[in-house]
Design a protein around this motif. Structure first.
Motif, mmCIF file in Angstrom:
data_model
loop_
_atom_site.group_PDB
_atom_site.id
_atom_site.type_symbol
_atom_site.label_atom_id
_atom_site.label_comp_id
_atom_site.label_asym_id
_atom_site.label_seq_id
_atom_site.Cartn_x
_atom_site.Cartn_y
_atom_site.Cartn_z
ATOM 1 N N LYS A 135 -10.951 2.902 -2.902
ATOM 2 C CA LYS A 135 -10.259 1.641 -2.593
ATOM 3 C C LYS A 135 -8.842 1.905 -2.086
ATOM 4 N N ASN A 136 -8.100 2.713 -2.818
ATOM 5 C CA ASN A 136 -6.730 3.027 -2.388
ATOM 6 C C ASN A 136 -6.716 3.609 -0.980
ATOM 7 N N PRO A 145 -13.159 8.923 -7.730
ATOM 8 C CA PRO A 145 -13.389 7.573 -8.273
ATOM 9 C C PRO A 145 -13.457 6.508 -7.184
ATOM 10 N N THR A 146 -14.215 5.474 -7.461
ATOM 11 C CA THR A 146 -14.272 4.357 -6.523
ATOM 12 C C THR A 146 -12.902 3.712 -6.383
ATOM 13 N N ASP A 147 -12.079 3.812 -7.417
ATOM 14 C CA ASP A 147 -10.714 3.285 -7.324
ATOM 15 C C ASP A 147 -9.907 4.052 -6.278
ATOM 16 N N THR A 148 -10.132 5.349 -6.192
ATOM 17 C CA THR A 148 -9.452 6.147 -5.169
ATOM 18 C C THR A 148 -9.972 5.775 -3.778
#
Lengths: 312, 312, 312, 312
Positions: free
Chosen positions: B61-62, B56-59
């Motif tokens: 980011k993290n 995921p793009t959220d990962t």
């Protein structure tokens, strides 16, 4: 009951006037964005479509460019006073002229070993400094001996940050409060400030407006740097107080300061410490802190602040 | 005939990562805008809505924030190589990772008489420099020993101006040509440049990327300043040539340079001379000059420029 | 080893051409932003400062305005083909011309009871529609019978949102993954798309480009609306597939789609349910999903995409 | 002489609150940008760094989101009154609360033959309308029975253009005037307007604020369309007058209207007529016309306009 015209004004906005001084081989440059506005009795233009009292905005533009040559740009403030005075003379039904200026700064391009210092740099090649924009707003009312002039100087977007030396605690709480108190945070803002000179006579010799700007700017920066912050409000007040204490000709100063939040990123989830090291710089929302500091015996501001964005 | 998925990529754009180094009382700051993208075989996500291959793009980011702590930000380039390598490892179906970084520079706030020099300034209070934005684009392909890395460094919006030393004449004319030739004009641009390092091994010791950036920047500035310009094309070529001559590790450089027109304002109508002194800085349209300069034996660029805005 | 000039181009960017058709009392308006660029053998301008082969960008500007009258603006695409062909003819050393157009749409102001329909509205007063910007990029190579034309049509910033009918789950996880799976979320994007027409002959009669734009736009919108989304990737692919299935003259389509995150606001802390009702619309970072869909027998794209921002 | 704190306020700016109503399968959406500010006696926060009276801006943010659920968003105005009232209750030292809202409009995506009409469109898929932004500014002072509420509604960036029916002549001339008189020109502006409702009681039943907005908007548009213009001033006055004549609950209206110049391009140089057909849409400078129209018996505005940008 009748429907009537209320306050009104008109002018030419955002004239991008660039003036090169090339009297010697060592050029200098003043790079301005100039806006003009006239107030007064322009009812006929509104209610009857009669333009006989209206000095066209196109003429105001021509005057702005012509005055960059005729009177020159010793400083944005001096240029604006001359331009406002002229526009008022040219439009008999006008009762007030406002000239707003933004100035973009340029540095000489360093071109040699010994060129890093103040006296160095290229004669006619420049690089845009690109930090804050310097501003002024000049209001002229009356003509000849009865002329009244108000001068505001200022800046937009002076972006500063403290990586420590800032806390926020002891605040009021209610049922919607979830913020935790902190004794160490990043404090950052993009400062807009305007200060009012006590009298337009500052321009009559006495005051070097470029030096005045540099001095206020340095006072703001060094106070921001060296003041421990218990809130952005306290920091702004300290900055305003320092400016007034060190500049007797300044009557008041107003600030608009977004609190640009830097959110500590939660790295514990990944087994990492984050003791004030990694932040997400957030865009919106932001706190917006606005305050003014003044002398209790400041002379009357007259129309200095009329239709001026002091607070955002 | 069939309808098929073509090239594709995905990632998290504009992560605003701020890293404070506070190991001593004298803090340093790196202020980045980080974008990531993965390429590869992600057909199932597109055609079947199956996310099993999708990190995921959220990962992403993290990971961008975590790596600011775990590997740190010695330079944007070194950080981007580490981040791209990690993302590729974490997403088995990806064949390439691209990390784009913009860096905003900060200066220490000067706070005393002796604070104007290089070693001075406040320990933890900063003012945004606000000139050009430094950039890099790093592409990583392959894993482990087969890893291929391409590194582009660059800048956006380095705004420069020459108040003389520029001409434009001898050009091609047709029935729509009305421009007059000139032997003295203002030349101004807002430079975007990207240069490709000859090998990613520049990062393996040898090259100090911060010093490299400063050196290329100064070469560009001083060449702009000291080269007489017969066209913006000639100036850009001279700037590119100078960078390649003085930096052996750079294989090529690409420029995109708007010609920011400064129009001499007609003051003769008001009985005033205007010998290169008062200009209107126009917004649109603008000339747009784009060019690349390279070594004829430059190593292959591979995927370095894929989906990178070299020209605007 | 030698240092040489690489690829280059130049032109006039962002000519704001407004064309009013006033042959009858019922006016129509075409409001364009036109950019031109010429590629070819312009080495002498770069290396020797010799402008003999250079058709000035000022001339390109004049031609853009003159052609708005001489050939008119039946559609952005037809105007761009004519302009590109002309520029290539006027610059013998050029090998290719690229014309980029953005078009802003205007609606007639409704002025009466019966004025809401298609045929209604004021004859010469308009309000800006203000949704997406229509775009085209036309590339012309060769002259006379050997002329090759490529036509891309597209849009920027078509902002769409689904308040349900979107999920994201079953994705790849690693040690930095914290995102929770969701079976109901808000999906929003600001779509940029470009599609390539299979042959420039679409312009030779057959195709009404304004109707073609409206048809592709409606296909994109209705597919977005009616497709259940398991990921933005799947939605984009479905949109591209639908366009190709319903428009035989289109060879391929490319998307760049920011995933504009809407974060469910935590209201449980205040004793409130929030079952998909209150969201914070976040600015940055955002997901960025980019994909192309094409026919496997699509004709060669030639220079259609050269230096075109397909992906952001 | 002493240095003292002057006027000040603080709050949270640009909370991007999105509210979905999903009580039935046919969703509705309200998409807001909300800013709050508190005025009052906050001297201790400024001079002593004592936050005991300060309701954090973070709490104001939480309240803005919670109220989107608790009281909902029947209209921006009703929501703002409730939010301002709450903030004043939560901060005992505050004397006034100001809530500013911008609203972005969405249309349902049309998805079938019969879907173009008012009742049609998709149940939960939307496309951003993208024309003007609707605004309101609500000021609340006092608590309980003594509460005073002022409501300003308005819009930003309603872009309108007349391709004929506009002249400019008979104006005042001086030595810097070069503008020629014209009896036919393009008139275009990007309108900002704010109108003050005569009493907050408009919200107590009587007035449907969404319908009121639509009605004022249509009055502005149709007056612009059907009024022959001898100057933008005359057009603005006619628009204001029409709004007041048709909306008895509105006490006054203020306009800020840039005159977006469309310059007839000189095509005679190329042997072409240009009788009002081809224009260059210029960016800067622009005329800026600002005016207010009011009833001569309008109730006192109180703090309605304090620190509100009425004129730009």
């Amino acid at each position: 009951m009748a429907i009537v015209l209320g306050s009104n004004r008109y002018g030419k906005a955002e004239n991008r006037v660039v003036r090169i001084y090339r009297d010697t081989g060592r050029h200098t440059i003043r790079d301005l964005n100039v806006s003009t506005a006239l107030r007064g009795d322009f009812a006929r233009a509104h209610t009857d479509g009669d333009q006989a009292d209206v000095l066209p905005t196109d003429t105001q533009k021509n005057t702005a460019f012509a005055y960059a040559k005729e009177v020159g740009i010793a400083s944005p403030e001096e240029y604006a006073v001359a331009l406002g005075t002229r526009l008022l003379e040219a439009a008999p039904r006008a009762t007030g002229a406002q000239v707003r200026v933004e100035e973009y700064a340029w540095d000489r391009i360093p071109v040699g070993e010994d060129d890093q210092g103040d006296g160095g740099g290229h004669d006619h090649s420049f690089v845009r400094r690109g930090t804050e924009v310097r501003t002024c707003v000049v209001t002229v009312e009356g003509r000849g001996d009865g002329r009244e002039v108000q001068v505001l100087s200022g800046m937009e977007d002076l972006v500063v940050l403290k990586s420590t030396g800032s806390e926020f605690r002891g605040f009021l709480k209610d049922r919607y409060t979830t913020l935790e108190e902190t004794t160490d945070r990043v404090l950052a803002t993009s400062l807009t400030a305007r200060w009012r000179w006590a009298g337009a006579h500052v321009l009559d010799g006495g005051t070097d407006m470029d030096a005045g700007y540099a001095s206020v700017r340095q006072t703001l920066l060094s106070t921001f740097a060296t003041t421990y912050s218990r809130a952005l409000q306290e920091t702004l007040y300290a900055m305003g107080r320092a400016v007034l204490e060190t500049h007797q000709q300044i009557a008041e100063i107003r600030f608009s300061a977004p609190n640009k939040h830097h959110v500590l990123y939660d790295l514990e989830r990944f087994g990492l410490d984050n003791d004030g090291e990694v932040f997400l710089a957030d865009d919106r929302p932001y706190g917006l802190i606005e305050a003014s500091v003044l002398r209790d015996d400041a002379p009357d501001a007259g129309s200095a602040w009329t239709d001026v964005r002091a607070f955002l």
